[in-house]
Structures are given as structure tokens and as C-alpha cells.
Design a protein around this motif. Structure first.
Motif, PDB file in Angstrom:
ATOM      1  N   GLN A  45       0.943  -1.275  -0.030  1.00 13.69           N
ATOM      2  CA  GLN A  45       0.013   0.078  -0.006  1.00 13.69           C
ATOM      3  C   GLN A  45       0.735   1.017   0.156  1.00 13.69           C
ATOM      4  O   GLN A  45       1.921   1.188   0.610  1.00 13.69           O
ATOM      5  N   GLU A  46       0.375   2.467  -0.513  1.00  8.88           N
ATOM      6  CA  GLU A  46       1.073   3.730  -0.620  1.00  8.88           C
ATOM      7  C   GLU A  46      -0.046   4.672   0.056  1.00  8.88           C
ATOM      8  O   GLU A  46      -1.214   4.730  -0.331  1.00  8.88           O
ATOM      9  N   LEU A  47       0.402   5.816   0.574  1.00 14.65           N
ATOM     10  CA  LEU A  47      -0.242   6.787   1.153  1.00 14.65           C
ATOM     11  C   LEU A  47       0.405   8.054   0.850  1.00 14.65           C
ATOM     12  O   LEU A  47       1.591   8.269   1.143  1.00 14.65           O
ATOM     13  N   CYS A  48      -0.285   8.900   0.067  1.00 10.20           N
ATOM     14  CA  CYS A  48       0.437  10.107  -0.520  1.00 10.20           C
ATOM     15  C   CYS A  48       0.217  11.051   0.512  1.00 10.20           C
ATOM     16  O   CYS A  48      -0.951  11.432   1.210  1.00 10.20           O
ATOM     17  N   ALA A  49       1.443  11.725   1.156  1.00  4.39           N
ATOM     18  CA  ALA A  49       1.267  12.628   2.364  1.00  4.39           C
ATOM     19  C   ALA A  49       1.974  13.922   1.735  1.00  4.39           C
ATOM     20  O   ALA A  49       2.296  14.844   2.852  1.00  4.39           O
ATOM     21  N   ASP A  50       1.631  14.337   0.841  1.00  3.36           N
ATOM     22  CA  ASP A  50       2.406  15.763   0.212  1.00  3.36           C
ATOM     23  C   ASP A  50       1.428  16.778   1.145  1.00  3.36           C
ATOM     24  O   ASP A  50       0.353  16.690   1.168  1.00  3.36           O
ATOM     25  N   GLY A  51       2.399  17.653   1.665  1.00  2.00           N
ATOM     26  CA  GLY A  51       2.269  18.860   2.204  1.00  2.00           C
ATOM     27  C   GLY A  51       1.302  18.409   3.583  1.00  2.00           C
ATOM     28  O   GLY A  51       1.218  19.231   4.605  1.00  2.00           O
ATOM     29  N   LEU A  52       1.674  17.200   4.219  1.00  4.23           N
ATOM     30  CA  LEU A  52       1.187  16.699   5.510  1.00  4.23           C
ATOM     31  C   LEU A  52       2.201  16.497   6.295  1.00  4.23           C
ATOM     32  O   LEU A  52       3.437  16.405   5.946  1.00  4.23           O
ATOM     33  N   PHE A  53       2.295  16.388   7.605  1.00  5.34           N
ATOM     34  CA  PHE A  53       3.182  16.053   8.586  1.00  5.34           C
ATOM     35  C   PHE A  53       2.796  14.668   9.466  1.00  5.34           C
ATOM     36  O   PHE A  53       1.710  14.254   9.659  1.00  5.34           O
ATOM     37  N   LEU A  54       4.157  13.939   9.559  1.00  9.09           N
ATOM     38  CA  LEU A  54       3.927  12.923  10.475  1.00  9.09           C
ATOM     39  C   LEU A  54       4.504  13.065  11.721  1.00  9.09           C
ATOM     40  O   LEU A  54       5.513  13.474  11.965  1.00  9.09           O
ATOM     41  N   LEU A  55       3.450  12.933  12.742  1.00 10.88           N
ATOM     42  CA  LEU A  55       3.984  12.980  14.298  1.00 10.88           C
ATOM     43  C   LEU A  55       3.850  11.724  14.902  1.00 10.88           C
ATOM     44  O   LEU A  55       2.892  10.992  14.427  1.00 10.88           O
ATOM     45  N   ALA A 386       0.439   9.811  13.856  1.00  8.80           N
ATOM     46  CA  ALA A 386      -0.586  10.654  13.376  1.00  8.80           C
ATOM     47  C   ALA A 386      -0.302  11.496  12.167  1.00  8.80           C
ATOM     48  O   ALA A 386       0.607  12.230  12.234  1.00  8.80           O
ATOM     49  N   VAL A 387      -0.978  11.444  11.147  1.00  7.53           N
ATOM     50  CA  VAL A 387      -0.904  12.038   9.896  1.00  7.53           C
ATOM     51  C   VAL A 387      -1.468  13.239   9.823  1.00  7.53           C
ATOM     52  O   VAL A 387      -2.754  13.102  10.128  1.00  7.53           O
ATOM     53  N   VAL A 388      -1.006  14.587   9.964  1.00  2.77           N
ATOM     54  CA  VAL A 388      -1.948  15.818  10.248  1.00  2.77           C
ATOM     55  C   VAL A 388      -1.672  16.767   9.052  1.00  2.77           C
ATOM     56  O   VAL A 388      -0.662  16.970   8.411  1.00  2.77           O
ATOM     57  N   ASP A 389      -2.975  17.512   9.054  1.00  2.00           N
ATOM     58  CA  ASP A 389      -2.950  18.358   8.172  1.00  2.00           C
ATOM     59  C   ASP A 389      -3.194  19.735   8.986  1.00  2.00           C
ATOM     60  O   ASP A 389      -4.003  20.011   9.486  1.00  2.00           O
ATOM     61  N   MET A 390      -2.120  20.501   8.926  1.00  2.00           N
ATOM     62  CA  MET A 390      -1.868  21.579   9.683  1.00  2.00           C
ATOM     63  C   MET A 390      -2.700  22.867   9.115  1.00  2.00           C
ATOM     64  O   MET A 390      -2.997  23.804   9.958  1.00  2.00           O
TER      65      MET A 390
END
Length: 485
Positions: A45-55, A386-390
Motif C-alpha cells: 500500500q502507499e499513502l500520499c502525504a504531500d503537504g502533510l506532517f507525520l507526528l 498521526a498524519v496531520v493536516d496543519m
């Protein structure tokens, strides 16, 4: 590395020291790679996290899931669902359930209830006058830590006597186990509440008047004295008052192994809100005057306070909206709202994301012996993320809480910064802002991975266990020796 189960691509990975652009590979329950996207292995699996933060997933050291005993307020399943939807991947649950977690039988009931948990967990056992002889047995059976209710709160558990508290610290100091303390002077609280009720006061601010800051100052000072003498590790729960911060600063300078938490409600709310919301805001310790807010922020920034917790303490709306403040149950839900509230303050430049990770993940992991396995995004650690959108904005709504308790002082508050996805040991428990329902039961006790630092007991020759027997070479009688002449 041949392959991974999941690769999160194009994120910004946050630690307590830096933010780096990196992708993260996960295999099974662990992180296996953090680095440039080109170096990631192929993945199922893949998850695109462009522009997101991994905490690192938040670790909340203070929740009340009310189970067993009060399922109409909360259950492990609903409480842990709230944690999952709040970016919280590990919780530590308090012992004032029914029955209290002070016997092996009560612990087994709680462990059974926890089998439905979405997130990993620790269980605080009860330190009280009648549990002293069971502390070691409770540890062997699965508790990770203990809680002493020096101040009275929901459940009305009797505060341990000073003698029992000292003896409990003497037993736990050589084991290196940390004890959480609800630090308010119970005698002051009870006497003032009784006098105020007799005088007819039942307004919202009466609760604060019955629990003045001096009750916290006195209790923290007493607890730190006993901890320093014995070498016991202690943790001050829900620190609320500016007046007692000097005690923590002085104790830490002397080398006392003390950690302390505060909660969003003590940072962001005050008596102005209490006047408007009344019993909804009743909790212990109480919401205080506005003068306390900024000093608590300052104490987080300088390390006097170590971490953010929530004191998630749900009740039904009916139990929170009674006209008489003394009839309103104490506490409100918080595990689901903590992260967006704190991320909002980060967006307001009150702290950095690195500060927040230190308070929400790194320091709690250190305090409870989990650091390295949890609290970090690094190869070998549990994939608690936690994948976060600021940038995401919204308004908190009590009606959308996962908790059974649908009443919150945060209702209607605008926030900026949300967790979008939550992973616990590599499995999504929240995805795209929605609870993953079939992840119930994925949570596990952290007991098997807990590794506290070496203990540092002090003054062991004065421990009660050391003075119960007559010393060698000392007469077993206090009668004077007869004159041989």
C-alpha cells in the motif's frame, strides 16, 4: 529489505528536534525505513502525504474510560475510538472505576474490558491504604504504574494517609515504578465544600472557591518531600495552578525524579468560561482564574511541565447540567479534541510542532518507559503515527465525538490543524477522518515493551520494611540492662 506493507510518501516527519522531508516505510507493526522517497522499498500500500506532517502518535497518560462500572458514561471501545480519532495511539487509564483497580480481580475485569481497545494502553493501579500489600502482585499481573488520589474526585476513593503514601513510595522506589498523584489537600477540599454547601452556595464558581490553589501547593510539596526521601518516581497529574510551579522547578533542580502534566483546559480556559458554561466545566482540580494560563504555557516551554494529557473524564449531559454545582459530575471528554486544540495554538505561533511532539509523545514515552519503541518515528519503533493536516480548519462539535459523552466546553470552538489518519503499530485505526470500525481490539497493553530506567531508592535503611525487625545486636526489650554489680 525486500518489501513493506505501507509506504507513506512525501511527508514532513516531526521529532522533538527537527522537521525533515521524508517518506516512511512500515512492515508489520514497526517502522523499517525513514528517508528519501527513492530509497523506500516496494509496498503493498502507499499513502500520499504531500503537504502533510507525520507526528509520533500522542501518548495520553491520563484518561478515564469508566469501564468497568459506568458504561453509560464511557466504555473502553468508545473511549479508545475517541483516542484513535484524536491522533492518540497510547493511553494510560485511571483506577477510579467500579471496582477500583486495586485488586487482582478488579484488574482482570479491566483487562477484559480493554480487549476492545482501538489503541495501545497502560493501566494505572490504585495506591491506597488497603492496597499496599498488593502493589507487587498488581505489577506482576499487568499494571504499568500506580495512581494515588491525594485529593478527592469522582468515585470518592479515600485519600491515602501520609503513612500509606510513604510506605507505597518505599515499595515502588526500588522497583523504579512511577506513581501518578492527584495532588490536592483532601482535608482542605472537604472542609471548605461542606462549609460552603451549608452556607447555601451552589453557583459555578463555588467549586473553585472550595479548591483553592493552596490545596495544590500543599499537596505537591508533601508528595515531593516523600518522593525525594524515598527516591520514588512520581508524576503530578493535571497541574492547574501557577502558584505551585516553583515546587516542581526546585525539585527538578535537586534531582527529584518528578514529571508533570497539564491539560488544554488549564492552558486555554478560565473562570470567564466557567461563568458562561457552569457545571459543564466542573472538574478537579478546577478551572482557575486567567492569571494561571500564561505561567502554565511558560512552564511547558521551559520544561517545568513535561507533557500534555487530557484527564478525559466523560459524563452524560444530564450529569453535567444540573443547577447545583455540587450535583454536577466532575470532568468532561478530551482525548479526541486535544490534538486539534494544541495544533491550533501551534498555528498561532504559541509553540512549534517540535514543542508539541515533545509534550505529546517524547516526554510521555520517556516517563512511562516506552521511549524508542513509542514516541518517535524511527526505524525499529512501533508504527504509531498521526498524519496531520496543519491547514485544515473546522469547528469542534460535541455531537460528533466518538465518546458516549456528548457534552464538551470545546463545542463550537474554531480550530486549525487536524489528524487525518491514525496508525497504531502499523494499522489504520482512523483513515480519512473516519474511525476504522473493524480495528476494535487491535490495541495491546504496553506492559511487555515497558522498560523503566534503573531505580534510585534512597534512605532505604529507614524504610518501614527495614525497621520491622529488631536490629542485630539490639536487645528485644526496652527495659534497661541490669547493673551486673
Amino acid at each position: 529489505m525486500k518489501s513493506a506493507d505501507l509506504v507513506i510518501r512525501g511527508a514532513r516527519v516531526v521529532s522533538a528536534d527537527q522537521i525533515i522531508e521524508a517518506s516512511v516505510a512500515i512492515a508489520g507493526e514497526h517502522i523499517v525505513a525513514v528517508g528519501h522517497d527513492d530509497l523506500m522499498p516496494p509496498a503493498a500500500q502507499e499513502l500520499c502525504a504531500d503537504g502533510l506532517f507525520l507526528l509520533p502518535g500522542a501518548i495520553d497518560s491520563h484518561v478515564h474510560f469508566r469501564d468497568p462500572g459506568y458504561p453509560h458514561k464511557e466504555t473502553w471501545k468508545t473511549g479508545s475510538a475517541a483516542a484513535a480519532c484524536g491522533g492518540v495511539t497510547t493511553v494510560f487509564e485511571m483506577p477510579n472505576t467500579n471496582p477500583p483497580t486495586g485488586t487482582l480481580e478488579a484488574l482482570r475485569l479491566k483487562q477484559k474490558a480493554a480487549e476492545s481497545s482501538y489503541v495501545d494502553y497502560g493501566i494505572h493501579g490504585l495506591l491506597g491504604d488497603d492496597t499496599i500489600e498488593r502493589l507487587e502482585a498488581l505489577l506482576e499481573a499487568g499494571v504499568t504504574s500506580f495512581k494515588a488520589f491525594v485529593g478527592n474526585t469522582f468515585g470518592n476513593l479515600p485519600a491515602p494517609t501520609d503513612g500509606a503514601l510513604l510506605e507505597g513510595f518505599e515499595k515502588l522506589a526500588p522497583l523504579g515504578i512511577r506513581t501518578v498523584v492527584h495532588a490536592e489537600n483532601s482535608s482542605i477540599l472537604l472542609r471548605r465544600e461542606q462549609r460552603m454547601q451549608a452556607a447555601g452556595r451552589q453557583d459555578a464558581l463555588a467549586h473553585l472557591a472550595a479548591r483553592p490553589a493552596v490545596a495544590e501547593v500543599e499537596a505537591i510539596g508533601r508528595v515531593l518531600t516523600l518522593a525525594e526521601w524515598t527516591g520514588a518516581r512520581v508524576h503530578i497529574a493535571h497541574h492547574s495552578a501557577a502558584d505551585s510551579l516553583f515546587l516542581l522547578r526546585d525539585a527538578k533542580r535537586r534531582g527529584v525524579d518528578v514529571t508533570a502534566e497539564t491539560c488544554p483546559q488549564y492552558l486555554l480556559l478560565n473562570t470567564d468560561h466557567m461563568r458562561k458554561l457552569g457545571g459543564i466545566m466542573r472538574l478537579n482540580p478546577p478551572i482557575r482564574e486567567a492569571r494561571h494560563n500564561q505561567p502554565l504555557w511558560d512552564a511547558l516551554m521551559d520544561g517545568t511541565l513535561d507533557m500534555i494529557a487530557t484527564d478525559h473524564a466523560p459524563h452524560t449531559p444530564e450529569e453535567k447540567t444540573r443547577a447545583n454545582i455540587w450535583a454536577c459530575d466532575c470532568g468532561f471528554p478530551g482525548v479526541e479534541t486535544q490534538m486539534p486544540l494544541m495544533l491550533t495554538e501551534v498555528n498561532r505561533a504559541r509553540a512549534s510542532l517540535m514543542d508539541y511532539v515533545r509534550w505529546s509523545a517524547v516526554n510521555p514515552a520517556r516517563a512511562w518507559g516506552l521511549f524508542g519503541t513509542k514516541g518517535v518515528i524511527t526505524p525499529g519503533a512501533h508504527a504509531d503515527i498521526a498524519v496531520v493536516d496543519m491547514d485544515r480548519t473546522g469547528v469542534l462539535s460535541q455531537n460528533r465525538l466518538q465518546s458516549i459523552s456528548k457534552i464538551s466546553p470545546w463545542h463550537g470552538r474554531a480550530v486549525q490543524g487536524y489528524p487525518l489518519h491514525t496508525l497504531v503499530r502499523g494499522r489504520f485505526v482512523m483513515r480519512d477522518g473516519q474511525l476504522v470500525a473493524d480495528a476494535a481490539g487491535w490495541g495491546r497493553s504496553v506492559k511487555s515493551v515497558q522498560c523503566m530506567p534503573a531505580p534510585r531508592p534512597r534512605n532505604t535503611e529507614h524504610y518501614l520494611s527495614a525497621v520491622l525487625q529488631t536490629p542485630e545486636g539490639v536487645s528485644p526489650s526496652a527495659a534497661p540492662l541490669q547493673d551486673p554489680t
